[in-house]
Design a protein around this motif. Structure first.
Motif, PDB file in Angstrom:
ATOM      1  N   ASP A  12       0.823  -1.213   0.000  1.00 24.82           N
ATOM      2  CA  ASP A  12       0.000   0.000   0.000  1.00 24.82           C
ATOM      3  C   ASP A  12       0.859   1.266   0.000  1.00 24.82           C
ATOM      4  N   GLU A  13       2.046   1.191   0.605  1.00 20.17           N
ATOM      5  CA  GLU A  13       2.888   2.378   0.737  1.00 20.17           C
ATOM      6  C   GLU A  13       3.912   2.509  -0.391  1.00 20.17           C
ATOM      7  N   LEU A  14       3.676   1.817  -1.483  1.00 24.28           N
ATOM      8  CA  LEU A  14       4.577   1.892  -2.625  1.00 24.28           C
ATOM      9  C   LEU A  14       4.704   3.330  -3.124  1.00 24.28           C
ATOM     10  N   SER A 302       9.642  12.605  -5.098  1.00 23.96           N
ATOM     11  CA  SER A 302       9.658  11.313  -4.427  1.00 23.96           C
ATOM     12  C   SER A 302      10.609  10.341  -5.128  1.00 23.96           C
ATOM     13  N   LEU A 303      10.797  10.479  -6.445  1.00 22.78           N
ATOM     14  CA  LEU A 303      11.802   9.687  -7.157  1.00 22.78           C
ATOM     15  C   LEU A 303      13.203  10.093  -6.706  1.00 22.78           C
ATOM     16  N   ALA A 304      13.449  11.395  -6.628  1.00 21.01           N
ATOM     17  CA  ALA A 304      14.764  11.877  -6.189  1.00 21.01           C
ATOM     18  C   ALA A 304      15.068  11.425  -4.770  1.00 21.01           C
ATOM     19  N   ARG A 305      14.075  11.476  -3.900  1.00 16.97           N
ATOM     20  CA  ARG A 305      14.294  11.055  -2.516  1.00 16.97           C
ATOM     21  C   ARG A 305      14.562   9.556  -2.429  1.00 16.97           C
ATOM     22  N   GLY A 306      13.867   8.771  -3.232  1.00 19.37           N
ATOM     23  CA  GLY A 306      14.109   7.336  -3.227  1.00 19.37           C
ATOM     24  C   GLY A 306      15.516   6.985  -3.668  1.00 19.37           C
ATOM     25  N   ALA A 334       9.337   8.693   7.981  1.00 13.48           N
ATOM     26  CA  ALA A 334       8.216   8.129   7.232  1.00 13.48           C
ATOM     27  C   ALA A 334       8.507   8.126   5.729  1.00 13.48           C
ATOM     28  N   THR A 335       9.147   9.196   5.247  1.00 11.37           N
ATOM     29  CA  THR A 335       9.489   9.275   3.823  1.00 11.37           C
ATOM     30  C   THR A 335      10.532   8.233   3.464  1.00 11.37           C
ATOM     31  N   ALA A 336      11.578   8.119   4.281  1.00 10.95           N
ATOM     32  CA  ALA A 336      12.615   7.120   4.030  1.00 10.95           C
ATOM     33  C   ALA A 336      12.033   5.711   4.085  1.00 10.95           C
ATOM     34  N   ARG A 337      11.104   5.480   5.020  1.00 11.31           N
ATOM     35  CA  ARG A 337      10.504   4.149   5.172  1.00 11.31           C
ATOM     36  C   ARG A 337       9.719   3.756   3.918  1.00 11.31           C
ATOM     37  N   ARG A 338       8.966   4.686   3.355  1.00 11.81           N
ATOM     38  CA  ARG A 338       8.213   4.372   2.147  1.00 11.81           C
ATOM     39  C   ARG A 338       9.145   4.040   0.983  1.00 11.81           C
ATOM     40  N   SER A 339      10.265   4.751   0.886  1.00 16.98           N
ATOM     41  CA  SER A 339      11.243   4.432  -0.159  1.00 16.98           C
ATOM     42  C   SER A 339      11.808   3.034   0.053  1.00 16.98           C
ATOM     43  N   LEU A 340      12.113   2.694   1.289  1.00 16.12           N
ATOM     44  CA  LEU A 340      12.652   1.368   1.582  1.00 16.12           C
ATOM     45  C   LEU A 340      11.633   0.269   1.272  1.00 16.12           C
ATOM     46  N   GLY A 347      13.053  -5.669  -5.112  1.00 20.13           N
ATOM     47  CA  GLY A 347      14.175  -6.601  -5.034  1.00 20.13           C
ATOM     48  C   GLY A 347      15.538  -5.962  -4.925  1.00 20.13           C
ATOM     49  N   TYR A 348      15.593  -4.675  -4.590  1.00 15.65           N
ATOM     50  CA  TYR A 348      16.883  -3.999  -4.445  1.00 15.65           C
ATOM     51  C   TYR A 348      17.361  -3.947  -2.994  1.00 15.65           C
ATOM     52  N   VAL A 349      16.488  -4.213  -2.069  1.00 19.15           N
ATOM     53  CA  VAL A 349      16.798  -4.136  -0.644  1.00 19.15           C
ATOM     54  C   VAL A 349      16.138  -5.323   0.057  1.00 19.15           C
ATOM     55  N   ARG A 350      16.805  -5.852   1.067  1.00 22.01           N
ATOM     56  CA  ARG A 350      16.232  -6.909   1.899  1.00 22.01           C
ATOM     57  C   ARG A 350      16.187  -6.426   3.337  1.00 22.01           C
ATOM     58  N   GLU A 351      15.080  -6.711   4.012  1.00 21.26           N
ATOM     59  CA  GLU A 351      14.962  -6.332   5.414  1.00 21.26           C
ATOM     60  C   GLU A 351      15.368  -7.509   6.290  1.00 21.26           C
ATOM     61  N   GLU A 352      16.280  -7.246   7.231  1.00 27.24           N
ATOM     62  CA  GLU A 352      16.730  -8.254   8.183  1.00 27.24           C
ATOM     63  C   GLU A 352      16.406  -7.786   9.592  1.00 27.24           C
ATOM     64  N   SER A 353      16.706  -8.625  10.564  1.00 25.49           N
ATOM     65  CA  SER A 353      16.341  -8.295  11.941  1.00 25.49           C
ATOM     66  C   SER A 353      17.057  -7.046  12.442  1.00 25.49           C
TER      67      SER A 353
END
Length: 555
Positions: A12-14, A302-306, A334-340, A347-353
């Motif tokens: 939803d936050e894409l 938002s593209l530049a921030r991503g 919140a902005t950084a989180r949506r980019s992540l 498939g460019y980033v993986r979330e780990e613990s």
């Protein structure tokens, strides 16, 4: 790169503009075409033409793309995205010197590669200069079944990984989705799978893998895994040769002992590195907010921030926490989180613990193509802009023995202009670029070169005394630009400044040459020096981006 058969549902936050901007970059980086028209990009990506235009406007202003007439091309600034992964993983800097030492010891090419889905992504290489050259670009992707490292990585696949590989093979049996390898010769599908799984079992049992002409006829390789302190396979190191020098058996026999020693040294380097060690390089500068004010709806903030978030991984080694990425980019959490979330979905980033990890798939965003650029290719667009600005001819040269050698040049459109071509050699002592390059040398080397030069009086103004040359070169180094007034040829005036690499070393010089009768020396200096310095800075920045983890040919 080939994608999974069923993409996960979009969160939803894409961040839509970021997703669409990366889609455009992927298309521009794939395939043989260097130049792209916005209309073609719209058809290929399925995006609206107006969307492509806004994406292109944003990426051009960010230095990720550039324009030539109606065409769009990848710009060296796009290399910063791949550099973020290479800096974050630390493997080229940490293991690259061991690869170079192994290549020197064996007189064979050596490469480092990591797994990327069901493919193999090359990170670094130490090549040998031969008529039968063996070379992959940093960022190139190969099918796992067509190279030695692939069998090593596939030895760790689970059932889901294997099914994804089978789905990709069924969809693309000739490997058309892998432009860095020749198309696969037609062969039964079952045979390809059987042979690959046999190599995987052998790799699992022996701990090594051999490529006997899997990529193309004549190419051989033997590879070993490199493990991290926790025992996981971090990458693979391959020794690569040709059937004109070895068979698969003789290459394995000769290369394996030094290859094992190199792997031991690499694993020692990995063990000695701190997991949370800060990655080298300055923190990224957030995209200028004034661009949004300047371009209005044409600029996709938002593209530049991503992209800022993606580049920020280059300042962190190991998993990066949300708070750290927000701090590095100057963005709200919140902005950084949506980019992540968007980067993870793609498939460019993986979330780990313990945080987010940037993945090698980032290299598909043009890094392979950009890592192959030479200094002339990097410099020429900037020379074109400089000539349009100052209406005089401009060139780039490197020091070659006691001469300078022109490696890039753009002539002015004046009826009377300086007629010099790429490849021309001129005596360094009598040229503005030569004095810049001589002035950048260490004192002992500079003195040695000036000692062996026997200057000729090319014009009545040419400095020919050792004392005069010493003073002229020293003055050039002190003031930061070279100035030669009719010493090389009557009526010829030249102004030059240095071009530097990412380490601050002077590797070339850029100049503007003109007829001395057009203006007084003071007028020429005032009119030309600011533009020349700006151009040198732009070339140096691009050279730093492209050459951070790749060897840039100086031409």
């Amino acid at each position: 790169m080939p994608q999974p058969t069923e993409a996960p549902a979009a969160p939803d936050e894409l961040v839509g503009p970021l997703e669409r901007g990366l889609a455009v970059l992927r298309v521009m980086a794939a395939g043989p075409d260097v130049r792209h028209r916005p209309g073609d990009l719209a058809r290929t990506t399925g995006l609206a033409r107006s969307t492509v235009d806004r994406v292109a406007t944003t990426l051009v202003r960010l230095g990720v793309l550039r324009t030539e007439g109606r065409d769009l091309l990848l710009a060296p600034g796009a290399a910063g995205l791949g550099n973020a992964y290479l800096a974050a993983c630390g493997l080229p800097e940490l293991l690259g010197p061991h690869a170079v030492a192994l290549a020197d010891a064996l007189d064979e090419s050596v490469s480092l590669a990591v797994p990327d889905g069901d493919g193999v992504r090359f990170l670094a290489q130490a090549t040998r200069r031969r008529a039968m050259a063996i070379s992959f670009r940093t960022g190139d992707l190969l099918p796992a079944e067509r190279c030695a490292p692939g069998a090593l990585f596939a030895a760790r696949w689970d059932a889901a990984d294997l099914e994804e590989w089978r789905a990709r093979r069924a969809k693309d049996p000739l490997d058309a989705g892998f432009p860095s390898v020749p198309p696969r010769p037609s062969s039964p599908h079952d045979q390809v799978e059987t042979e690959f799984l046999d190599r995987v079992r052998e790799a699992r049992e022996t701990g090594l893998a051999v490529d006997d002409q899997l990529i193309e006829p004549g190419l051989l390789a033997v590879a070993l895994p490199v493990r991290g302190p926790d025992g996981s396979v971090v990458c693979a190191v391959s020794v690569v040769s040709h059937t004109s020098r070895h068979s698969a058996a003789t290459l394995t026999e000769q290369a394996l002992p030094p290859l094992r020693r190199a792997v031991t040294a690499m694993e020692g380097a990995l063990a000695a590195r701190g997991v949370t060690e800060e990655a080298p390089g300055a923190a990224p500068t957030a995209s200028a907010p004034e661009l949004k004010e300047e371009l209005g709806s044409g600029f996709l903030q938002s593209l530049a921030r991503g992209l800022d978030v993606l580049r920020a991984f280059g300042s962190v080694r190991g998993p990066a926490r949300l708070a750290e990425l927000a701090r590095l980019t100057g963005l709200p959490r919140a902005t950084a989180r949506r980019s992540l979330i968007t980067l993870r979905h793609l498939g460019y980033v993986r979330e780990e613990s313990d945080g987010f990890v940037v993945l090698p798939r980032v290299l598909e965003l043009g890094y392979a193509r950009l890592s192959g650029l030479s200094l002339p290719e990097i410099a020429t667009p900037h020379l074109v802009a400089l000539v349009l600005r100052v209406h005089e001819s401009a060139s780039v040269a490197v020091l070659d023995g006691d001469d300078i050698r022109y490696v890039a040049r753009v002539a002015s459109t004046r009826i009377m202009h300086i007629d010099i071509t790429v490849g021309t050699r001129l005596p360094a002592y009598a040229t503005s670029m030569g004095r810049v390059l001589l002035g950048a040398l260490p004192a002992a080397e500079r003195a040695e070169r000036l000692d062996r030069i026997t200057p000729e009086a090319l014009t009545p103004r040419t400095l020919t005394s050792r004392e005069g040359l010493d003073e002229a070169v020293a003055a050039t180094a002190a003031r930061g630009y070279g100035w030669v007034e009719q010493e090389l040829e009557e009526g010829l005036r030249s102004l030059a400044v240095a071009v530097t690499d990412g380490a601050g070393r002077v590797v070339a010089a850029v100049n503007v040459a003109l007829h001395a009768g057009r203006a007084t020396p003071e007028e020429s200096l005032t009119a030309l020096l600011p533009a020349l310095r700006e151009t040198a800075g732009l070339i140096s920045t691009d050279l730093s981006s492209v050459g951070r983890f790749s060897q840039v040919s100086l031409g």
